[in-house]
Design a protein around this motif. Structure first.
Motif, PDB file in Angstrom:
ATOM      1  N   GLY A  93       0.871  -1.369   0.324  1.00 35.09           N
ATOM      2  CA  GLY A  93      -0.006  -0.373  -0.665  1.00 35.09           C
ATOM      3  C   GLY A  93       1.161   1.606   0.209  1.00 35.09           C
ATOM      4  O   GLY A  93       0.565   2.568  -0.490  1.00 35.09           O
ATOM      5  N   LYS A  94       2.259   1.067   0.226  1.00 37.94           N
ATOM      6  CA  LYS A  94       3.141   2.526   0.354  1.00 37.94           C
ATOM      7  C   LYS A  94       3.682   2.722  -0.958  1.00 37.94           C
ATOM      8  O   LYS A  94       3.872   1.145  -1.813  1.00 37.94           O
ATOM      9  CB  LYS A  94       4.759   1.841   1.061  1.00 37.94           C
ATOM     10  N   ASN A  95       3.603   4.069  -1.895  1.00 32.78           N
ATOM     11  CA  ASN A  95       4.249   3.907  -2.328  1.00 32.78           C
ATOM     12  C   ASN A  95       6.161   4.133  -2.852  1.00 32.78           C
ATOM     13  O   ASN A  95       6.232   4.179  -1.650  1.00 32.78           O
ATOM     14  CB  ASN A  95       4.215   5.504  -2.441  1.00 32.78           C
ATOM     15  N   LEU A  96       6.315   4.264  -3.511  1.00 38.46           N
ATOM     16  CA  LEU A  96       7.772   4.215  -3.304  1.00 38.46           C
ATOM     17  C   LEU A  96       8.599   4.592  -4.312  1.00 38.46           C
ATOM     18  O   LEU A  96       7.758   4.821  -5.733  1.00 38.46           O
ATOM     19  CB  LEU A  96       8.920   2.810  -3.749  1.00 38.46           C
ATOM     20  N   THR A  97       9.812   4.338  -4.552  1.00 36.69           N
ATOM     21  CA  THR A  97      10.439   5.843  -6.238  1.00 36.69           C
ATOM     22  C   THR A  97      11.792   4.822  -6.225  1.00 36.69           C
ATOM     23  O   THR A  97      12.550   4.492  -5.007  1.00 36.69           O
ATOM     24  CB  THR A  97      10.846   6.884  -5.788  1.00 36.69           C
ATOM     25  N   ILE A  98      12.373   4.559  -7.613  1.00 39.17           N
ATOM     26  CA  ILE A  98      13.878   3.949  -7.546  1.00 39.17           C
ATOM     27  C   ILE A  98      14.313   5.319  -8.851  1.00 39.17           C
ATOM     28  O   ILE A  98      13.541   5.664  -9.624  1.00 39.17           O
ATOM     29  CB  ILE A  98      13.264   2.542  -8.230  1.00 39.17           C
ATOM     30  N   ASN A  99      15.866   5.707  -8.081  1.00 40.67           N
ATOM     31  CA  ASN A  99      16.564   6.082  -9.309  1.00 40.67           C
ATOM     32  C   ASN A  99      17.180   5.541  -9.917  1.00 40.67           C
ATOM     33  O   ASN A  99      18.050   4.317  -9.889  1.00 40.67           O
ATOM     34  CB  ASN A  99      16.455   7.237  -8.446  1.00 40.67           C
ATOM     35  N   CYS A 100      17.222   5.946 -11.137  1.00 44.42           N
ATOM     36  CA  CYS A 100      18.624   5.081 -12.233  1.00 44.42           C
ATOM     37  C   CYS A 100      19.229   6.932 -12.734  1.00 44.42           C
ATOM     38  O   CYS A 100      19.374   7.562 -13.638  1.00 44.42           O
ATOM     39  CB  CYS A 100      17.711   4.907 -13.234  1.00 44.42           C
ATOM     40  N   THR A 101      21.090   6.818 -12.804  1.00 48.59           N
ATOM     41  CA  THR A 101      21.505   8.147 -13.159  1.00 48.59           C
ATOM     42  C   THR A 101      22.790   8.153 -13.766  1.00 48.59           C
ATOM     43  O   THR A 101      23.004   6.567 -13.409  1.00 48.59           O
ATOM     44  CB  THR A 101      22.305   8.566 -11.335  1.00 48.59           C
ATOM     45  N   SER A 102      22.587   8.672 -15.004  1.00 51.62           N
ATOM     46  CA  SER A 102      23.733   7.877 -15.839  1.00 51.62           C
ATOM     47  C   SER A 102      24.995   8.870 -15.933  1.00 51.62           C
ATOM     48  O   SER A 102      24.516   9.868 -15.626  1.00 51.62           O
ATOM     49  CB  SER A 102      23.196   7.812 -16.610  1.00 51.62           C
ATOM     50  N   SER A 103      25.657   8.358 -16.558  1.00 51.53           N
ATOM     51  CA  SER A 103      27.179   8.958 -16.407  1.00 51.53           C
ATOM     52  C   SER A 103      27.292   9.944 -17.742  1.00 51.53           C
ATOM     53  O   SER A 103      27.940  10.528 -18.225  1.00 51.53           O
ATOM     54  CB  SER A 103      28.384   7.888 -16.934  1.00 51.53           C
ATOM     55  N   LYS A 104      26.288   9.335 -18.648  1.00 52.44           N
ATOM     56  CA  LYS A 104      26.387  10.372 -19.844  1.00 52.44           C
ATOM     57  C   LYS A 104      24.862  10.629 -20.520  1.00 52.44           C
ATOM     58  O   LYS A 104      24.067   9.727 -19.618  1.00 52.44           O
ATOM     59  CB  LYS A 104      27.044   9.531 -21.262  1.00 52.44           C
ATOM     60  N   THR A 105      24.721  11.728 -21.587  1.00 54.09           N
ATOM     61  CA  THR A 105      23.496  12.206 -21.901  1.00 54.09           C
ATOM     62  C   THR A 105      22.671  10.349 -22.015  1.00 54.09           C
ATOM     63  O   THR A 105      23.453  10.175 -23.098  1.00 54.09           O
ATOM     64  CB  THR A 105      23.844  13.473 -22.252  1.00 54.09           C
ATOM     65  N   LEU A 106      21.466  10.850 -21.871  1.00 58.04           N
ATOM     66  CA  LEU A 106      20.275   9.725 -22.331  1.00 58.04           C
ATOM     67  C   LEU A 106      19.918   9.910 -23.542  1.00 58.04           C
ATOM     68  O   LEU A 106      19.447  10.776 -23.601  1.00 58.04           O
ATOM     69  CB  LEU A 106      19.402   8.976 -20.636  1.00 58.04           C
ATOM     70  N   TYR A 107      19.621   8.875 -24.567  1.00 60.99           N
ATOM     71  CA  TYR A 107      19.471   9.661 -26.040  1.00 60.99           C
ATOM     72  C   TYR A 107      17.462   8.385 -25.258  1.00 60.99           C
ATOM     73  O   TYR A 107      16.623   8.490 -26.558  1.00 60.99           O
ATOM     74  CB  TYR A 107      20.522   8.762 -27.176  1.00 60.99           C
ATOM     75  N   GLY A 108      17.779   7.413 -24.756  1.00 65.37           N
ATOM     76  CA  GLY A 108      16.606   7.095 -24.036  1.00 65.37           C
ATOM     77  C   GLY A 108      17.032   6.233 -23.000  1.00 65.37           C
ATOM     78  O   GLY A 108      17.781   5.859 -22.856  1.00 65.37           O
ATOM     79  N   LEU A 109      15.856   5.694 -22.322  1.00 61.13           N
ATOM     80  CA  LEU A 109      16.086   5.016 -21.433  1.00 61.13           C
ATOM     81  C   LEU A 109      14.531   3.850 -21.484  1.00 61.13           C
ATOM     82  O   LEU A 109      13.779   4.081 -21.660  1.00 61.13           O
ATOM     83  CB  LEU A 109      16.258   5.619 -19.587  1.00 61.13           C
ATOM     84  N   TYR A 110      15.058   2.322 -21.014  1.00 64.35           N
ATOM     85  CA  TYR A 110      13.266   1.721 -20.598  1.00 64.35           C
ATOM     86  C   TYR A 110      14.387   1.311 -19.022  1.00 64.35           C
ATOM     87  O   TYR A 110      15.333   1.013 -18.369  1.00 64.35           O
ATOM     88  CB  TYR A 110      13.876   0.691 -21.598  1.00 64.35           C
ATOM     89  N   TRP A 111      12.630   0.723 -18.667  1.00 66.67           N
ATOM     90  CA  TRP A 111      12.892   0.281 -17.322  1.00 66.67           C
ATOM     91  C   TRP A 111      12.408  -1.394 -17.455  1.00 66.67           C
ATOM     92  O   TRP A 111      11.442  -1.278 -18.289  1.00 66.67           O
ATOM     93  CB  TRP A 111      11.922   0.505 -16.687  1.00 66.67           C
ATOM     94  N   TYR A 112      13.027  -2.297 -16.865  1.00 64.21           N
ATOM     95  CA  TYR A 112      12.511  -4.176 -16.861  1.00 64.21           C
ATOM     96  C   TYR A 112      12.310  -4.504 -15.250  1.00 64.21           C
ATOM     97  O   TYR A 112      12.545  -3.501 -14.671  1.00 64.21           O
ATOM     98  CB  TYR A 112      13.663  -4.344 -17.732  1.00 64.21           C
TER      99      TYR A 112
END
Lengths: 105, 116
Positions: A16-35
């Motif tokens: 029931g709780k909310n949560l957040t996961i972060n992803c930080t890149s070392s370079k500019t992202l031209y696109g990113l996907y989540w699996y």
């Protein structure tokens, strides 16, 4: 090559709780996907983000790519046991180290 | 119909043996990959093949060799297996490749390799 760092590495939340996961890149992202990976199974595609500021939602999961295109966040609202698993962000063939999510009923 | 299938699902073998993992995709994709997921769940790319050409090799030991008889198959051969090779290996495919291209990857269900 692209280096992606996820935080936190593991997360235990009450159902029931909310949560957040972060992803930080070392370079500019031209696109990113989540699996999402369920234990002992393959990877399930959640969503792909391409434009800075873009936000996508799928059921109770929302992901956003920040406007500078070097960070993405995945937010789960009202978590359920079915959300448990490992969440990975990926870009250009590289992946973050994964965030292991456990949801306590 | 499974889009990306890999076999076997589990593989237990002795050190020093040679083994293969097979991967097939029926999506008509032109690029296939092998990833290794270690005990810490970190997923790292090993190889990718685009039109039968190796385009990525991330410092993988030469005991590992990908073999692609056609664009629907990318098999992984491992010679002289070592304890450290124990991991889960994932095959994946995509349409299009290259390091600056956003492409959706479709994954197989993984092969758990245990070297004793």
């Amino acid at each position: 090559s692209q280096e992606l760092e996820q935080s936190p590495q593991s997360l235990i939340v009450q159902e029931g709780k909310n949560l957040t996961i972060n992803c930080t890149s070392s370079k500019t992202l031209y696109g990113l996907y989540w699996y999402k990976q369920k234990y002992g199974e393959g990877l399930i595609f959640l969503m792909m983000l391409q434009k800075g500021g873009e936000e996508k939602s799928h059921e109770k999961i929302t992901a956003k790519l920040d406007e500078k295109k070097q960070q993405s966040s995945l937010h789960i609202t009202a978590s359920q046991p079915s959300h448990a698993g490992i969440y990975l962000c990926g870009a250009e063939g590289s992946f973050g180290q994964g965030t292991e999510l456990s949801v306590k009923p | 119909d499974t889009a990306v299938s890999q076999t076997p699902k589990y593989l237990v073998t002795q050190m020093g043996n040679d083994k293969s993992i097979k991967c097939e995709q029926n999506l008509g994709h032109d690029t296939m990959y092998w990833y290794k997921q270690d005990s810490k769940k970190f997923l790292k790319i090993m190889f990718s093949y685009n039109n039968k050409e190796l385009i990525i090799n991330e410092t993988v030991p030469n005991r590992f060799s990908p073999k692609s008889p056609d664009k629907a198959h990318l098999n992984l051969h491992i010679n002289s297996l070592e304890l450290g090779d124990s991991a889960v290996y994932f095959c994946a495919s995509s349409q299009g490749g290259g390091t600056s291209t956003v492409r959706k990857l479709f994954f197989g269900s993984g092969t758990q390799l245990s070297v004793l």
